[in-house]
Design a protein around this motif. Structure first.
Motif, short mmCIF file in Angstrom:
data_model
loop_
_atom_site.label_atom_id
_atom_site.label_comp_id
_atom_site.label_asym_id
_atom_site.label_seq_id
_atom_site.Cartn_x
_atom_site.Cartn_y
_atom_site.Cartn_z
N LYS A 147 14.09 25.32 -2.91
CA LYS A 147 14.61 24.24 -2.94
C LYS A 147 13.18 22.71 -2.54
N ILE A 148 13.71 23.19 -1.05
CA ILE A 148 13.33 22.21 -0.89
C ILE A 148 11.28 22.09 -1.80
N LYS A 149 10.72 22.68 -2.37
CA LYS A 149 9.29 22.51 -2.63
C LYS A 149 9.54 22.03 -4.10
N ALA A 150 10.75 21.72 -5.17
CA ALA A 150 11.19 21.83 -6.26
C ALA A 150 11.39 20.02 -5.87
N PHE A 151 12.48 19.84 -4.97
CA PHE A 151 13.03 18.56 -4.23
C PHE A 151 11.17 16.92 -3.88
N ALA A 152 10.53 18.19 -3.31
CA ALA A 152 9.49 17.00 -2.60
C ALA A 152 8.32 17.36 -3.58
N GLU A 153 8.29 17.92 -4.87
CA GLU A 153 7.50 17.31 -6.38
C GLU A 153 8.65 16.33 -6.77
N GLN A 154 10.03 16.08 -6.54
CA GLN A 154 10.26 14.71 -7.04
C GLN A 154 10.16 13.89 -6.46
N ILE A 155 9.57 13.58 -5.47
CA ILE A 155 9.71 12.34 -4.65
C ILE A 155 8.60 11.35 -5.09
N HIS A 156 9.16 9.66 -5.90
CA HIS A 156 8.26 9.24 -6.23
C HIS A 156 7.24 9.14 -5.28
N LEU A 157 5.89 8.35 -5.68
CA LEU A 157 5.09 8.41 -4.50
C LEU A 157 4.47 6.79 -4.58
N LYS A 158 5.28 6.22 -5.23
CA LYS A 158 5.46 4.91 -5.73
C LYS A 158 6.48 3.98 -4.90
N LYS A 159 7.83 4.54 -4.95
CA LYS A 159 9.05 3.96 -3.84
C LYS A 159 8.49 4.25 -2.34
N ILE A 160 7.48 5.92 -1.95
CA ILE A 160 7.39 5.80 -0.28
C ILE A 160 6.25 4.55 -0.12
N LEU A 161 5.02 4.60 -1.10
CA LEU A 161 4.08 2.95 -1.01
C LEU A 161 4.78 2.11 -1.58
N ALA A 162 5.74 1.83 -0.56
CA ALA A 162 6.15 0.48 -0.69
C ALA A 162 5.84 -1.17 -0.64
N PRO A 163 5.46 -2.03 -1.39
CA PRO A 163 4.40 -3.16 -1.44
C PRO A 163 4.09 -3.15 0.46
N SER A 164 5.91 -3.11 1.60
CA SER A 164 5.45 -3.40 2.88
C SER A 164 4.42 -2.24 3.32
N THR A 165 4.76 -1.27 2.72
CA THR A 165 3.98 -0.42 3.56
C THR A 165 1.92 -0.78 3.65
N ILE A 166 1.86 -0.94 1.87
CA ILE A 166 0.74 -1.87 1.64
C ILE A 166 0.40 -2.28 2.76
N ALA A 167 0.97 -3.39 2.86
CA ALA A 167 0.57 -4.41 3.29
C ALA A 167 0.32 -4.55 5.09
N ALA A 168 1.54 -2.98 5.87
CA ALA A 168 0.92 -3.22 6.76
C ALA A 168 -0.30 -2.49 6.75
N VAL A 169 -0.22 -0.88 5.99
CA VAL A 169 -2.22 -0.89 6.14
C VAL A 169 -3.24 -1.55 5.92
N ILE A 170 -3.51 -2.74 4.78
CA ILE A 170 -4.16 -3.80 5.02
C ILE A 170 -4.64 -4.61 6.22
N GLY A 171 -3.27 -4.36 6.74
CA GLY A 171 -3.20 -6.01 8.15
C GLY A 171 -3.90 -5.25 9.29
N LEU A 172 -3.19 -3.66 9.79
CA LEU A 172 -4.46 -3.32 10.81
C LEU A 172 -5.16 -3.56 9.81
N ILE A 173 -5.88 -3.17 9.13
CA ILE A 173 -7.12 -2.60 8.48
C ILE A 173 -8.01 -3.85 9.50
N ILE A 174 -7.51 -5.19 8.60
CA ILE A 174 -8.26 -6.41 8.80
C ILE A 174 -8.15 -6.25 10.70
#
Length: 415
Positions: free
Chosen positions: A240-267
């Protein structure tokens, strides 16, 4: 300083939050309708996709360096501990109050995820730094470091919200659907030579059993039918855990704020890029300046949205007063003393230095109200939307008193 003086200093930023939040609630009234549902939807999108990423990225790029990131290593750990402690207390609260299955994830989320970035740290800290005789240091230095702490906190909050909290709320919604389907009566459809038993409430399977194609075959949103199919099959927990993990949308996890944080840290941490974008003589400084300008709109917009969203909680009932009181007790009575123990323990073992502002920010993360993005996630998983409005209303209404009290106490401890 006397505790009363510290209480008055802590009261000023809380009053600012209350006034702007009250304005947002006023603008959302049906008679005014400047922040009605449609306006909030568009403003939320602007904040989510433009303003919040801009303020996170620009703040991290300007204030976080490789050296400061190493020095602040305990802050992400502290945020993780707030989630862990809050989740444990929320689970206990669910068991004590016998919270309905579809609300259990929401209760745990409200107890664990605090508004540690976009509102109180960005608005609360600068206001405290501007106060005369503040024990957190001089205004310029305090504001600079406060912005760094707020940026890093908000970045970490975004990661935890769209992974851990999103999973909890989605599992809760999924279990609720399974429970509802398990109680549906069954009917028998006979074919020549066979009899099959299906759920009476599942029209899709009735059509499939008769050989009729369903419109859901042509839809992208097949999660609910998948859940109903899986609810009748005994599947091992790991599967069940494996099946559920496969349904998690990567696009929702990588929210714009998360992407901006990564870019800001790199800069901020990569010296050649930092020199090219940050500073009065940087050749690409216009990019940073434009991003920072956009980010300045985030705090007033977010605060107005908070007030407008609270209006919905005034019009909705249905949440047990015991659950509301329990969440308030967890957030404002139980967790802050535990936060003091954690932070003082970390200071005793040398994990954090004795900087007053840093210690204050770590303690404050245990005393803030629930994160507003919890309401956004409930809309995505389609469970607990109205209940989250009620919980936000009461937790933010009581935050005015408790946050002021705990802020004064924390400042007294670190001064």
């Amino acid at each position: 300083m006397e505790f009363l003086d510290l209480f008055l200093i802590a009261l000023m930023p809380v009053l600012k939050v209350i006034l702007v939040t009250a304005l947002g609630l006023f603008l959302a009234l049906d008679e005014i309708d400047l922040l009605g549902p449609n306006a909030r939807h568009h403003l939320n999108n602007l904040v989510f996709y433009v303003f919040s990423p801009a303020i996170i990225g620009s703040s991290l790029a300007d204030t976080i360096t490789l050296e400061s990131l190493v020095n602040l290593w305990f802050m992400p750990v502290n945020i993780l501990l707030t989630f862990a402690i809050g989740s444990a207390l929320g689970w206990i609260l669910v068991k004590i109050t016998r919270t309905p299955q579809h609300l259990s994830g929401l209760v745990i989320a409200c107890c664990s995820a605090g508004n540690i970035g976009n509102l109180f740290l960005f608005l609360f800290f600068p206001s405290l730094c501007e106060e005369k005789n503040s024990p957190l240091g001089d205004s310029t230095t305090c504001s600079t470091y406060a912005e760094a702490y707020a940026s890093l906190s908000m970045a970490m909050l975004s990661v935890f919200l769209w992974t851990y909290i999103y999973i909890i709320l989605r599992v809760s919604a999924r279990d609720d659907i399974e429970d509802n389907d398990a109680s549906v009566s069954t009917i028998s459809i006979k074919r020549p030579g066979e009899t099959s038993e299906i759920f009476a409430g599942n029209l899709t399977e009735v059509l499939l059993a008769r050989g009729v194609p369903s419109s859901e075959d042509y839809s992208d949103q097949t999660e609910s039918s998948d859940v109903r199919t899986e609810s009748r099959v005994k599947v091992p927990v790991l599967e069940k855990i494996k099946a559920f993990a496969e349904q998690i949308h990567l696009k929702k996890i990588l929210a714009p704020s998360t992407i901006a944080a990564v870019i800001g840290l790199i800069i901020g941490t990569v010296s050649p890029i930092r020199k090219a974008m940050i500073g009065d003589s940087a050749p690409l400084r216009v990019i940073y300046s434009s991003t920072s300008l956009l980010g300045q709109a985030a705090i007033p917009c977010i605060t107005l949205i908070v007030g407008a969203n609270l209006l919905k909680g005034l019009k909705i009932a249905g949440v047990s007063p015991l659950v509301i009181a329990g969440i308030i007790a967890v957030k404002y009575i139980v967790m802050p003393p535990l936060g003091v123990v954690v932070v003082k323990g970390a200071q005793h073992f040398g994990f954090v230095d004795s900087n007053a502002l840093y210690l204050f920010s770590l303690m404050l993360q245990y005393a803030v109200p629930p994160a507003m993005n919890i309401g956004t996630i409930t809309q995505l998983v389609e469970t607990g939307q109205s209940e989250s409005s009620v919980l936000m209303l009461w937790t933010y209404a009581t935050a005015a008193f408790f946050l002021t009290l705990w802020s004064a106490y924390f400042m007294w401890l670190v001064s």
